[in-house]
Motif scaffolding. Sequence first.
Motif, PDB file in Angstrom:
ATOM      1  N   PRO A   1       0.814  -1.220   0.000  1.00  0.00           N
ATOM      2  CA  PRO A   1       0.000   0.000   0.000  1.00  0.00           C
ATOM      3  C   PRO A   1       0.848   1.271   0.000  1.00  0.00           C
ATOM      4  N   ALA A   2       1.863   1.332   0.868  1.00  0.00           N
ATOM      5  CA  ALA A   2       2.681   2.544   0.968  1.00  0.00           C
ATOM      6  C   ALA A   2       3.366   2.849  -0.357  1.00  0.00           C
ATOM      7  N   CYS A   3       3.879   1.826  -1.017  1.00  0.00           N
ATOM      8  CA  CYS A   3       4.510   2.021  -2.333  1.00  0.00           C
ATOM      9  C   CYS A   3       3.488   2.500  -3.353  1.00  0.00           C
ATOM     10  N   GLY A   4       2.276   1.975  -3.238  1.00  0.00           N
ATOM     11  CA  GLY A   4       1.206   2.393  -4.149  1.00  0.00           C
ATOM     12  C   GLY A   4       0.879   3.863  -4.001  1.00  0.00           C
ATOM     13  N   TYR A   5       0.769   4.333  -2.743  1.00  0.00           N
ATOM     14  CA  TYR A   5       0.475   5.747  -2.519  1.00  0.00           C
ATOM     15  C   TYR A   5       1.608   6.612  -3.067  1.00  0.00           C
TER      16      TYR A   5
ATOM     17  N   ALA B   1      -8.395   7.602  -3.876  1.00  0.00           N
ATOM     18  CA  ALA B   1      -8.804   6.575  -4.831  1.00  0.00           C
ATOM     19  C   ALA B   1      -7.854   5.386  -4.814  1.00  0.00           C
ATOM     20  N   VAL B   2      -6.547   5.659  -4.776  1.00  0.00           N
ATOM     21  CA  VAL B   2      -5.563   4.569  -4.730  1.00  0.00           C
ATOM     22  C   VAL B   2      -5.693   3.795  -3.419  1.00  0.00           C
ATOM     23  N   SER B   3      -5.892   4.512  -2.305  1.00  0.00           N
ATOM     24  CA  SER B   3      -6.059   3.858  -1.010  1.00  0.00           C
ATOM     25  C   SER B   3      -7.283   2.948  -1.010  1.00  0.00           C
ATOM     26  N   TYR B   4      -8.336   3.433  -1.615  1.00  0.00           N
ATOM     27  CA  TYR B   4      -9.563   2.631  -1.686  1.00  0.00           C
ATOM     28  C   TYR B   4      -9.332   1.360  -2.503  1.00  0.00           C
ATOM     29  N   LEU B   5      -8.671   1.500  -3.635  1.00  0.00           N
ATOM     30  CA  LEU B   5      -8.441   0.346  -4.509  1.00  0.00           C
ATOM     31  C   LEU B   5      -7.493  -0.667  -3.872  1.00  0.00           C
ATOM     32  N   THR B   6      -6.429  -0.182  -3.229  1.00  0.00           N
ATOM     33  CA  THR B   6      -5.468  -1.110  -2.627  1.00  0.00           C
ATOM     34  C   THR B   6      -6.034  -1.797  -1.389  1.00  0.00           C
ATOM     35  N   SER B   7      -7.078  -1.227  -0.799  1.00  0.00           N
ATOM     36  CA  SER B   7      -7.675  -1.836   0.391  1.00  0.00           C
ATOM     37  C   SER B   7      -8.809  -2.798   0.060  1.00  0.00           C
ATOM     38  N   ILE B   8      -9.111  -2.965  -1.215  1.00  0.00           N
ATOM     39  CA  ILE B   8     -10.127  -3.948  -1.609  1.00  0.00           C
ATOM     40  C   ILE B   8      -9.652  -5.342  -1.200  1.00  0.00           C
TER      41      ILE B   8
ATOM     42  N   ARG C   1     -14.783   3.013   4.367  1.00  0.00           N
ATOM     43  CA  ARG C   1     -13.948   3.223   3.191  1.00  0.00           C
ATOM     44  C   ARG C   1     -14.660   4.113   2.181  1.00  0.00           C
ATOM     45  N   LEU C   2     -15.935   3.840   1.948  1.00  0.00           N
ATOM     46  CA  LEU C   2     -16.702   4.626   0.982  1.00  0.00           C
ATOM     47  C   LEU C   2     -16.884   6.064   1.463  1.00  0.00           C
ATOM     48  N   VAL C   3     -17.172   6.232   2.747  1.00  0.00           N
ATOM     49  CA  VAL C   3     -17.369   7.573   3.299  1.00  0.00           C
ATOM     50  C   VAL C   3     -16.096   8.389   3.179  1.00  0.00           C
ATOM     51  N   VAL C   4     -14.973   7.816   3.589  1.00  0.00           N
ATOM     52  CA  VAL C   4     -13.698   8.549   3.534  1.00  0.00           C
ATOM     53  C   VAL C   4     -13.327   8.867   2.092  1.00  0.00           C
TER      54      VAL C   4
ATOM     55  N   PRO D   1      -4.543  10.159   7.399  1.00  0.00           N
ATOM     56  CA  PRO D   1      -5.809   9.641   7.910  1.00  0.00           C
ATOM     57  C   PRO D   1      -6.625   8.889   6.861  1.00  0.00           C
ATOM     58  N   VAL D   2      -6.569   9.362   5.632  1.00  0.00           N
ATOM     59  CA  VAL D   2      -7.292   8.692   4.546  1.00  0.00           C
ATOM     60  C   VAL D   2      -6.721   7.298   4.321  1.00  0.00           C
ATOM     61  N   GLN D   3      -5.402   7.197   4.317  1.00  0.00           N
ATOM     62  CA  GLN D   3      -4.749   5.907   4.107  1.00  0.00           C
ATOM     63  C   GLN D   3      -5.080   4.920   5.224  1.00  0.00           C
ATOM     64  N   PHE D   4      -5.038   5.389   6.456  1.00  0.00           N
ATOM     65  CA  PHE D   4      -5.303   4.519   7.603  1.00  0.00           C
ATOM     66  C   PHE D   4      -6.770   4.100   7.673  1.00  0.00           C
ATOM     67  N   ALA D   5      -7.665   5.037   7.393  1.00  0.00           N
ATOM     68  CA  ALA D   5      -9.095   4.760   7.529  1.00  0.00           C
ATOM     69  C   ALA D   5      -9.548   3.619   6.621  1.00  0.00           C
TER      70      ALA D   5
END
Length: 285
Positions: free
Chosen positions: A52-56, A93-100, A109-112, A173-177
Amino acid sequence: MLVRRTLGTPPSSARRWTKRSCRRRSAPSRSRTLGAEVRGGGKAGLALSGVPACGYALAVLVFIAVVMAVAIRMNNHSIIDICWGPGFAVVAAVSYLTSIGSDGNDLRRLVVLALTVVWGMRLGLYIGFRNRGHGQDKRYTALLKHQQGQLVPFLIRKIYGLQGVLILVVSLPVQFAMYEFRALGVLGAIGIAVWTVGFVFESVGDYQLSRFKADPANAGKVMDRGLWAWTRHPNYFGDACVWVGLFILALGDPLALITIVSPIVMIKLLVSYSGKALLERRMRK
Protein backbone atom coordinates in the motif's frame (compact mmCIF):
# COMPACT_ATOMS: atom_id res chain seq x y z
CA MET A 1 -10.22 -56.68 30.98
CA LEU A 2 -8.63 -55.99 27.63
CA VAL A 3 -11.93 -54.74 26.31
CA ARG A 4 -12.36 -52.44 29.32
CA ARG A 5 -8.85 -51.07 28.80
CA THR A 6 -9.50 -50.37 25.14
CA LEU A 7 -12.78 -48.60 25.74
CA GLY A 8 -11.69 -46.82 28.92
CA THR A 9 -8.63 -44.71 29.77
CA PRO A 10 -5.81 -45.08 27.23
CA PRO A 11 -2.39 -46.21 28.42
CA SER A 12 0.08 -43.55 29.62
CA SER A 13 2.21 -43.76 26.47
CA ALA A 14 -0.86 -43.13 24.33
CA ARG A 15 -1.84 -40.18 26.52
CA ARG A 16 1.62 -38.63 26.13
CA TRP A 17 1.51 -39.11 22.37
CA THR A 18 -1.95 -37.54 22.23
CA LYS A 19 -0.82 -34.44 24.18
CA ARG A 20 2.21 -33.94 21.94
CA SER A 21 0.04 -34.35 18.88
CA CYS A 22 -2.44 -31.79 20.18
CA ARG A 23 0.35 -29.32 20.86
CA ARG A 24 1.72 -29.81 17.36
CA ARG A 25 -1.71 -29.26 15.87
CA SER A 26 -2.37 -26.17 17.99
CA ALA A 27 0.75 -24.31 16.81
CA PRO A 28 -0.43 -23.66 13.25
CA SER A 29 -3.80 -22.61 14.62
CA ARG A 30 -2.16 -19.94 16.78
CA SER A 31 -0.08 -18.81 13.81
CA ARG A 32 -3.21 -18.43 11.75
CA THR A 33 -4.81 -16.49 14.59
CA LEU A 34 -1.86 -14.11 14.82
CA GLY A 35 -1.95 -13.64 11.08
CA ALA A 36 -5.62 -12.79 11.29
CA GLU A 37 -4.85 -10.29 14.05
CA VAL A 38 -2.26 -8.58 11.84
CA ARG A 39 -4.76 -8.43 9.03
CA GLY A 40 -7.57 -7.52 11.35
CA GLY A 41 -6.97 -6.04 14.79
CA GLY A 42 -3.68 -4.28 13.95
CA LYS A 43 -5.23 -3.26 10.72
CA ALA A 44 -4.29 0.38 10.59
CA GLY A 45 -0.63 -0.60 10.39
CA LEU A 46 -1.30 -2.29 7.05
CA ALA A 47 -1.74 1.17 5.54
CA LEU A 48 2.01 1.73 6.02
CA SER A 49 3.13 -1.73 4.94
CA GLY A 50 5.08 -2.33 1.74
CA VAL A 51 2.54 -2.68 -1.06
CA PRO A 52 0.00 0.00 0.00
CA ALA A 53 2.68 2.54 0.97
CA CYS A 54 4.51 2.02 -2.33
CA GLY A 55 1.21 2.39 -4.15
CA TYR A 56 0.47 5.75 -2.52
CA ALA A 57 3.99 7.04 -3.16
CA LEU A 58 3.98 5.89 -6.78
CA ALA A 59 0.56 7.46 -7.40
CA VAL A 60 1.67 10.79 -5.97
CA LEU A 61 4.97 10.63 -7.88
CA VAL A 62 3.20 10.06 -11.21
CA PHE A 63 0.58 12.71 -10.45
CA ILE A 64 3.16 15.35 -9.49
CA ALA A 65 5.36 14.47 -12.48
CA VAL A 66 2.43 14.97 -14.88
CA VAL A 67 1.47 18.27 -13.23
CA MET A 68 5.08 19.51 -13.43
CA ALA A 69 5.36 18.52 -17.10
CA VAL A 70 2.15 20.38 -17.95
CA ALA A 71 3.24 23.42 -15.94
CA ILE A 72 6.61 23.56 -17.74
CA ARG A 73 4.87 23.23 -21.10
CA MET A 74 2.43 26.04 -20.23
CA ASN A 75 5.10 28.10 -18.45
CA ASN A 76 2.69 28.50 -15.53
CA HIS A 77 3.53 26.84 -12.23
CA SER A 78 0.37 28.09 -10.55
CA ILE A 79 -1.14 24.85 -11.86
CA ILE A 80 0.26 23.10 -8.79
CA ASP A 81 -2.11 25.20 -6.63
CA ILE A 82 -5.07 23.98 -8.68
CA CYS A 83 -3.89 20.39 -8.36
CA TRP A 84 -3.30 20.48 -4.58
CA GLY A 85 -6.84 19.32 -3.74
CA PRO A 86 -7.14 16.77 -6.56
CA GLY A 87 -3.84 15.25 -5.37
CA PHE A 88 -5.63 14.10 -2.22
CA ALA A 89 -8.44 12.70 -4.32
CA VAL A 90 -5.83 10.59 -6.15
CA VAL A 91 -4.45 9.24 -2.86
CA ALA A 92 -7.98 8.48 -1.64
CA ALA A 93 -8.80 6.58 -4.83
CA VAL A 94 -5.56 4.57 -4.73
CA SER A 95 -6.06 3.86 -1.01
CA TYR A 96 -9.56 2.63 -1.69
CA LEU A 97 -8.44 0.35 -4.51
CA THR A 98 -5.47 -1.11 -2.63
CA SER A 99 -7.68 -1.84 0.39
CA ILE A 100 -10.13 -3.95 -1.61
CA GLY A 101 -10.17 -7.41 -0.09
CA SER A 102 -8.83 -6.17 3.26
CA ASP A 103 -10.84 -6.24 6.47
CA GLY A 104 -11.49 -2.50 6.24
CA ASN A 105 -15.08 -1.56 6.97
CA ASP A 106 -16.76 -0.98 3.59
CA LEU A 107 -18.97 1.88 4.75
CA ARG A 108 -16.02 3.69 6.35
CA ARG A 109 -13.95 3.22 3.19
CA LEU A 110 -16.70 4.63 0.98
CA VAL A 111 -17.37 7.57 3.30
CA VAL A 112 -13.70 8.55 3.53
CA LEU A 113 -13.27 8.18 -0.23
CA ALA A 114 -16.32 10.34 -0.93
CA LEU A 115 -15.45 13.06 1.60
CA THR A 116 -11.85 13.35 0.39
CA VAL A 117 -12.75 13.41 -3.30
CA VAL A 118 -15.55 15.95 -2.80
CA TRP A 119 -13.29 18.24 -0.76
CA GLY A 120 -10.31 17.92 -3.11
CA MET A 121 -12.17 18.37 -6.38
CA ARG A 122 -14.20 21.32 -5.11
CA LEU A 123 -11.02 23.07 -3.98
CA GLY A 124 -9.29 22.38 -7.30
CA LEU A 125 -12.24 23.69 -9.32
CA TYR A 126 -12.54 26.80 -7.16
CA ILE A 127 -8.85 27.70 -7.47
CA GLY A 128 -8.94 26.91 -11.20
CA PHE A 129 -11.85 29.28 -11.83
CA ARG A 130 -10.31 31.91 -9.54
CA ASN A 131 -6.98 31.82 -11.42
CA ARG A 132 -8.44 31.99 -14.93
CA GLY A 133 -6.82 34.73 -16.98
CA HIS A 134 -4.42 35.79 -14.22
CA GLY A 135 -1.29 34.04 -15.48
CA GLN A 136 1.39 32.72 -13.18
CA ASP A 137 1.31 33.64 -9.51
CA LYS A 138 3.95 36.22 -8.57
CA ARG A 139 5.39 33.81 -5.97
CA TYR A 140 6.51 31.39 -8.66
CA THR A 141 7.79 34.15 -10.95
CA ALA A 142 9.95 35.50 -8.12
CA LEU A 143 11.16 32.01 -7.22
CA LEU A 144 12.21 31.22 -10.79
CA LYS A 145 14.38 34.34 -10.88
CA HIS A 146 16.64 32.58 -8.36
CA GLN A 147 16.93 29.39 -10.38
CA GLN A 148 20.20 27.56 -9.91
CA GLY A 149 21.24 24.68 -12.15
CA GLN A 150 18.88 22.84 -14.48
CA LEU A 151 15.19 23.68 -14.40
CA VAL A 152 13.65 20.30 -13.52
CA PRO A 153 15.84 19.52 -10.46
CA PHE A 154 15.33 23.09 -9.28
CA LEU A 155 11.54 22.77 -9.57
CA ILE A 156 11.55 19.43 -7.77
CA ARG A 157 13.55 20.90 -4.88
CA LYS A 158 11.65 24.15 -4.56
CA ILE A 159 8.05 23.34 -5.56
CA TYR A 160 6.94 19.90 -6.66
CA GLY A 161 8.91 17.62 -4.38
CA LEU A 162 7.65 19.42 -1.29
CA GLN A 163 4.07 19.37 -2.58
CA GLY A 164 4.25 15.62 -3.12
CA VAL A 165 5.62 14.96 0.38
CA LEU A 166 2.94 17.17 1.93
CA ILE A 167 0.17 15.35 0.07
CA LEU A 168 1.45 12.01 1.37
CA VAL A 169 1.79 13.23 4.96
CA VAL A 170 -1.48 15.16 5.20
CA SER A 171 -3.42 12.27 3.61
CA LEU A 172 -2.33 9.79 6.31
CA PRO A 173 -5.81 9.64 7.91
CA VAL A 174 -7.29 8.69 4.55
CA GLN A 175 -4.75 5.91 4.11
CA PHE A 176 -5.30 4.52 7.60
CA ALA A 177 -9.10 4.76 7.53
CA MET A 178 -9.28 2.40 4.55
CA TYR A 179 -7.97 -0.46 6.71
CA GLU A 180 -9.97 0.21 9.90
CA PHE A 181 -12.29 -2.76 10.45
CA ARG A 182 -14.55 -1.22 13.10
CA ALA A 183 -17.95 0.23 12.19
CA LEU A 184 -18.20 4.03 12.08
CA GLY A 185 -20.16 4.31 15.33
CA VAL A 186 -20.34 7.49 17.41
CA LEU A 187 -16.72 8.48 16.73
CA GLY A 188 -17.28 8.15 12.99
CA ALA A 189 -20.42 10.27 13.21
CA ILE A 190 -18.45 12.98 15.05
CA GLY A 191 -15.80 12.88 12.33
CA ILE A 192 -18.40 13.29 9.60
CA ALA A 193 -20.03 16.17 11.51
CA VAL A 194 -16.71 18.00 11.94
CA TRP A 195 -15.89 17.44 8.26
CA THR A 196 -19.32 18.80 7.27
CA VAL A 197 -18.90 21.95 9.37
CA GLY A 198 -15.48 22.48 7.81
CA PHE A 199 -16.66 21.87 4.26
CA VAL A 200 -19.57 24.30 4.64
CA PHE A 201 -17.33 27.02 6.11
CA GLU A 202 -14.69 26.55 3.43
CA SER A 203 -16.98 26.36 0.41
CA VAL A 204 -19.41 29.08 1.53
CA GLY A 205 -16.51 31.32 2.61
CA ASP A 206 -14.82 30.90 -0.77
CA TYR A 207 -18.10 31.63 -2.59
CA GLN A 208 -18.79 34.75 -0.54
CA LEU A 209 -15.25 36.04 -1.09
CA SER A 210 -15.38 35.44 -4.84
CA ARG A 211 -18.68 37.35 -5.10
CA PHE A 212 -17.23 40.18 -3.02
CA LYS A 213 -14.12 40.48 -5.22
CA ALA A 214 -16.20 40.35 -8.41
CA ASP A 215 -17.89 43.64 -7.49
CA PRO A 216 -15.71 46.58 -8.62
CA ALA A 217 -17.22 48.71 -5.85
CA ASN A 218 -15.39 46.55 -3.29
CA ALA A 219 -11.91 47.24 -4.69
CA GLY A 220 -9.49 47.90 -1.83
CA LYS A 221 -12.06 46.94 0.81
CA VAL A 222 -11.80 44.15 3.37
CA MET A 223 -14.42 41.39 3.28
CA ASP A 224 -16.41 41.49 6.54
CA ARG A 225 -19.77 40.06 5.56
CA GLY A 226 -21.43 36.67 5.87
CA LEU A 227 -19.14 34.08 7.44
CA TRP A 228 -16.32 36.61 7.20
CA ALA A 229 -18.08 38.64 9.89
CA TRP A 230 -17.78 35.65 12.26
CA THR A 231 -14.18 34.67 11.64
CA ARG A 232 -11.30 36.38 9.87
CA HIS A 233 -10.61 33.41 7.60
CA PRO A 234 -13.64 31.07 7.41
CA ASN A 235 -12.19 29.19 4.44
CA TYR A 236 -8.99 28.32 6.32
CA PHE A 237 -10.95 27.46 9.45
CA GLY A 238 -13.08 25.14 7.32
CA ASP A 239 -10.02 23.54 5.72
CA ALA A 240 -8.61 22.77 9.16
CA CYS A 241 -11.93 21.26 10.31
CA VAL A 242 -12.07 19.03 7.23
CA TRP A 243 -8.78 17.38 8.16
CA VAL A 244 -9.63 17.14 11.84
CA GLY A 245 -12.79 15.33 10.77
CA LEU A 246 -10.87 12.92 8.54
CA PHE A 247 -8.41 12.30 11.38
CA ILE A 248 -11.33 11.34 13.66
CA LEU A 249 -12.63 9.01 10.94
CA ALA A 250 -9.29 7.20 10.91
CA LEU A 251 -9.37 6.47 14.64
CA GLY A 252 -10.01 2.95 15.91
CA ASP A 253 -6.71 1.17 16.07
CA PRO A 254 -4.32 2.92 18.52
CA LEU A 255 -1.68 3.13 15.77
CA ALA A 256 -3.97 5.51 13.89
CA LEU A 257 -3.24 8.16 16.52
CA ILE A 258 -0.03 8.95 14.62
CA THR A 259 -2.20 10.43 11.86
CA ILE A 260 -2.77 13.47 14.09
CA VAL A 261 0.29 14.78 12.25
CA SER A 262 -2.10 15.44 9.34
CA PRO A 263 -4.30 18.18 10.88
CA ILE A 264 -1.26 19.59 12.71
CA VAL A 265 0.68 20.01 9.45
CA MET A 266 -2.36 21.38 7.62
CA ILE A 267 -3.11 23.93 10.34
CA LYS A 268 0.55 24.98 10.41
CA LEU A 269 0.49 25.48 6.64
CA LEU A 270 -2.70 27.52 6.82
CA VAL A 271 -1.58 29.70 9.73
CA SER A 272 2.12 30.22 9.07
CA TYR A 273 2.88 29.60 5.40
CA SER A 274 0.58 29.37 2.37
CA GLY A 275 -2.67 30.47 4.00
CA LYS A 276 -3.34 33.20 6.52
CA ALA A 277 0.22 34.56 6.72
CA LEU A 278 0.60 34.88 2.93
CA LEU A 279 -2.80 36.53 2.52
CA GLU A 280 -2.18 39.05 5.28
CA ARG A 281 1.24 39.96 3.86
CA ARG A 282 -0.46 40.73 0.55
CA MET A 283 -3.13 42.78 2.29
CA ARG A 284 -0.49 44.89 4.07
CA LYS A 285 1.06 45.70 0.70
